[in-house]
Design an enzyme around this catalytic site. Structure first.
Site, PDB file in Angstrom:
ATOM      1  N   ALA A 197       1.051  -1.128   0.376  1.00 31.67           N
ATOM      2  CA  ALA A 197      -0.101  -0.337  -0.069  1.00 31.67           C
ATOM      3  C   ALA A 197       1.096   1.199  -0.584  1.00 31.67           C
ATOM      4  CB  ALA A 197      -0.533   0.229   1.316  1.00 31.67           C
TER       5      ALA A 197
ATOM      6  N   VAL B  57       3.004  -1.694   4.163  1.00 32.47           N
ATOM      7  CA  VAL B  57       3.172  -0.733   4.292  1.00 32.47           C
ATOM      8  C   VAL B  57       4.386  -0.898   3.267  1.00 32.47           C
ATOM      9  CG1 VAL B  57       3.829   1.891   4.571  1.00 32.47           C
ATOM     10  CG2 VAL B  57       2.398   0.967   5.979  1.00 32.47           C
ATOM     11  N   CYS B  58       3.966   0.104   1.486  1.00 32.09           N
ATOM     12  CA  CYS B  58       5.119   0.240   0.625  1.00 32.09           C
ATOM     13  C   CYS B  58       6.394   0.227   1.083  1.00 32.09           C
ATOM     14  CB  CYS B  58       5.152   0.534  -0.518  1.00 32.09           C
ATOM     15  SG  CYS B  58       6.042   0.544  -1.981  1.00 32.09           S
ATOM     16  N   PHE B  59       6.376   1.289   1.865  1.00 32.18           N
ATOM     17  CA  PHE B  59       7.766   1.784   1.798  1.00 32.18           C
ATOM     18  C   PHE B  59       8.351   1.745   3.093  1.00 32.18           C
ATOM     19  CE2 PHE B  59       6.555   5.320  -1.235  1.00 32.18           C
ATOM     20  CZ  PHE B  59       7.541   6.178  -1.448  1.00 32.18           C
TER      21      PHE B  59
END
Length: 272
Positions: free
Chosen positions: A80, A143-145
């Site tokens: 995400a 979470v993508c990051f």
């Protein structure tokens, strides 16, 4: 010189329209209707995008709605991302293009060269780091990051620019996010956590893992300045002649079709 089309969209679209447009451009480029295309755009209102294979159960829909944020499922993989105060780029090229040759990791590496050059023009000294070993870590973070990607672009070891790619029979689409300012940990307010303490701990991890341009520069560029740097970075790195263009009537119609069939369709959003 090889000619590309570059599309600036300073009037931002909502997230579902953005994904439909990227899909329409990919279709046009794959069919040879349009040349390779670099698209530069933003998001309005803020929108949570989830990866193609990500579970909708990771999203806290009530909290998302309370914030007035939208949601869309990307055609690309990954985790995400909360889109808002950023520049987003997308690259669409035919499957036999130099940038698409080899596997996903190879094309990531090639495309990252243009992005690195863009960031140098902004005034940074970024690094592109292969995360092959890290990718084997079975992290459960949504979470993508906070999750390594194939070739991360980092500043002072923290992730600055994240990208994702999808390959079709006739072409590839890669798009990615360059956060300009804002709080990169806001995304945790749209995701499911068992307790409030877990949510706050996740925010601390995101801050330790990711940055925005405002975090690492005394005077971060505007959206327009960052867009110009990305165009210049691709032009110089790959010896391209960039021609400003717009979506064709065919692409607009195709985006409308994709919006109805996929990105504005609850069955697509909730498919996993």
């Amino acid at each position: 010189m090889r000619q590309w089309r570059v599309i600036y969209e300073s009037k931002f679209n909502n997230g579902r329209r953005n994904m439909a447009i990227d899909g329409a451009i990919l279709d046009a480029v794959s069919q040879g209707i349009q040349p390779p295309t670099l698209r530069l755009y933003g998001w309005q209102p803020m929108c949570l995008s989830i990866g193609y294979g990500q579970s909708i159960a990771e999203v806290d829909i009530d909290r998302l709605t309370d914030h007035g944020w939208h949601i869309v499922r990307r055609p690309t993989g990954g985790k995400a991302i909360l889109h808002g105060d950023e520049l987003t780029y997308s690259v669409s090229v035919p499957i036999d293009h130099d940038l698409a040759l080899g596997d996903v990791v190879e094309s990531y590496r090639r495309i990252s060269r243009g992005l690195l050059r863009a960031l140098y023009h902004i005034g940074l000294s970024p690094q592109s780091e292969h995360q092959g070993d890290a990718l084997r870590d079975k992290t459960k973070s949504p979470v993508c990051f906070e999750v390594p990607s194939h070739y991360e672009i980092t500043v002072d070891t923290r992730k600055l620019l994240g990208s994702a790619q999808v390959r079709r029979k006739g072409g590839i689409l890669q798009h990615g996010t360059l956060p300009l300012h804002g709080d990169v940990a806001r995304i945790c307010d749209a995701l499911i956590f068992e307790t409030s303490a877990d949510r706050e701990q996740a925010k601390i991890k995101v801050h330790s893992r990711a940055v925005t341009l405002a975090d690492v520069m005394p005077q971060p560029p505007s959206w327009e300045q960052a867009s110009q740097a990305v165009e210049r970075g691709f032009s110089e790195t790959f010896d391209l002649k960039m021609a400003r263009g717009e979506l064709s009537a065919w692409e607009i119609q195709r985006a409308d079709e994709l919006l109805i069939a996929q990105f504005d369709n609850p069955e697509w959003t909730n498919k996993r």
